[in-house]
Scaffold this active site. Sequence first.
Site, short mmCIF file in Angstrom:
data_model
loop_
_atom_site.label_atom_id
_atom_site.label_comp_id
_atom_site.label_asym_id
_atom_site.label_seq_id
_atom_site.Cartn_x
_atom_site.Cartn_y
_atom_site.Cartn_z
N GLY A 144 -68.30 -40.42 -65.57
CA GLY A 144 -67.56 -39.51 -66.04
C GLY A 144 -66.26 -39.66 -65.36
N HIS B 233 -75.27 -39.27 -68.09
CA HIS B 233 -76.09 -38.52 -67.64
C HIS B 233 -76.03 -37.02 -68.03
CE1 HIS B 233 -74.62 -35.88 -64.17
NE2 HIS B 233 -73.41 -36.90 -64.44
N THR C 45 -70.00 -56.47 -61.40
CA THR C 45 -71.19 -57.08 -61.97
C THR C 45 -71.79 -55.86 -62.81
OG1 THR C 45 -71.59 -58.55 -60.62
CG2 THR C 45 -73.48 -57.93 -61.93
N CYS D 69 -70.31 -28.59 -58.26
CA CYS D 69 -69.57 -29.21 -57.21
C CYS D 69 -68.76 -27.83 -56.62
CB CYS D 69 -68.40 -29.95 -57.99
SG CYS D 69 -68.91 -30.51 -59.56
N ASN E 149 -66.91 -27.42 -69.18
CA ASN E 149 -68.16 -27.71 -68.39
C ASN E 149 -68.71 -26.19 -67.99
OD1 ASN E 149 -66.00 -28.36 -66.84
ND2 ASN E 149 -67.12 -28.21 -64.93
N SER F 227 -69.87 -39.81 -70.24
CA SER F 227 -70.95 -39.77 -69.22
C SER F 227 -72.38 -39.89 -69.72
CB SER F 227 -70.65 -38.68 -67.97
OG SER F 227 -71.79 -38.80 -67.18
C1 LIG Z 1 -69.97 -34.04 -65.22
C2 LIG Z 1 -68.44 -33.80 -65.75
C3 LIG Z 1 -67.83 -34.94 -65.18
C4 LIG Z 1 -68.10 -36.04 -64.31
O1 LIG Z 1 -69.23 -36.97 -64.99
P1 LIG Z 1 -69.93 -37.88 -63.72
O2 LIG Z 1 -70.44 -38.80 -64.74
O3 LIG Z 1 -71.07 -36.82 -63.06
O4 LIG Z 1 -69.04 -38.34 -62.82
C5 LIG Z 1 -66.48 -35.00 -65.72
N1 LIG Z 1 -65.99 -34.00 -66.51
C6 LIG Z 1 -66.65 -33.11 -67.03
C7 LIG Z 1 -66.22 -32.18 -67.79
C8 LIG Z 1 -68.20 -33.05 -66.60
O5 LIG Z 1 -69.00 -32.01 -67.09
#
Ligand SMILES: *Cc1c(COP(=O)(O)O)cnc(C)c1O
Length: 395
Positions: free
Chosen positions: A73, A204, A240, A328, A154, A202
């Site tokens: 993401g 995960h 790749t 973070c 988030n 993203s």
């Molecule tokens: C987790 C998150 C990201 C970052 O995504 P990653 O795949 O962990 O780099 C960006 N924006 C929001 C709102 C998120 O919750």
Amino acid sequence: MEKRKVYMDYAATTPMKKEVLDAMMPYYTELFGNASSIHCFGREVKSALETAREEVAKLINANTSEIYFTAGGTEADNWAIKGYAFANKERGNHIITTKIEHHAVLHTCEYLEKYHGFEVTYLDVDKDGIVDLKQLRESIKDTTILISVMFANNEIGTIQPIKEIAQIAKEKGIAFHTDAVQAVGNVKVDVKELDIDLMAMSSHKIYGPKGVGALYVKKGIKLHPLVHGGAQEKKRRAGTENIAGIVGFGKAAQIARINLDNHIEKLTSLREKLINGVLDKIPYTRLNGHRTNRLPGNANFSFEFIEGEALLLSLDMLGIAGSSGSACTSGSLDPSHVLMAIGLSHEIAHGSLRLSLGDMNTEEDVDYVLDNLPKIVERLRMMSPLYEKVTKGGN
Ligand SMILES: *Cc1c(COP(=O)(O)O)cnc(C)c1O
């Protein structure tokens, strides 16, 4: 007795589903080819790559050709903003975003301001975390080329009026990017209906592997590459391909699409039980984020007279995993920029707890939290001189 473990930090990351891992495994061993190779080893892998792309496209109602895989993401947000800014800078240097974005957006905008002569407006949000559309309109200039507003936050879960924002952007001929990392797989996201130009996702956060994501780029949008090199991803994102990861993301997207309605219903019901229970049982508590217009699995509270880190540690001892803001920011003493933006004082913001629910959570998990959280909060408050003053009935 084995200690109960309750994971309520799905906004930070989600566990991979078994079907996702099963889908990925062959691409680590027998199906190891490079998707750019013309021999059969390459072709097998290429077709898996395209199937995954179709699945991600279907989840958001995009055309398959509008999906570009990235390493997550964060990269997708960086690419959307820098890529669009650099490709369109002759048309203007002004970008509009909000004060509550993820750092992947905020720090990218700050970088463009600091080193590349762009000017950025950071919009305020109201007490629920919603962008003011009037302020958005007023902040548009002749030089505005891009508006970037996250789909759902988030930390506090608030969902933005994305359709209205996209409409305003369109009227003015400005591109619209949204960080939909938290929204995709958790609420209905239809890029055609909403008229979105660029959108970050993203893997995960939707029960897929880490280190994989995608950027939706509407047909016709001018964008410079962020990563230069080979001709992968139609020469727009070199390197790749992380085939196993992408296959896992595709599988996770398929599951998310099929289960979306059930997922929303289940999580909303658990969330309501959690929110009502906490507000009921614990005095001097506020819910952060919009009461109803929020992510199905998000609950975020501020407890007066409490230090969030102490609360997290006490919960952790009981096997309950939450977060005091965004993962973070833990490790820094500054309160979350999102909680500051919705108008909380430093003290109140420091006493905040995010519990984000997901697929593995049950009613019993919520009961376990509702049994234990009030006791922990009360115990921690007993150590606060301020709390003592308040409960002794003084002023
Ligand atoms: C987790 C998150 C990201 C970052 O995504 P990653 O795949 O962990 O780099 C960006 N924006 C929001 C709102 C998120 O919750």
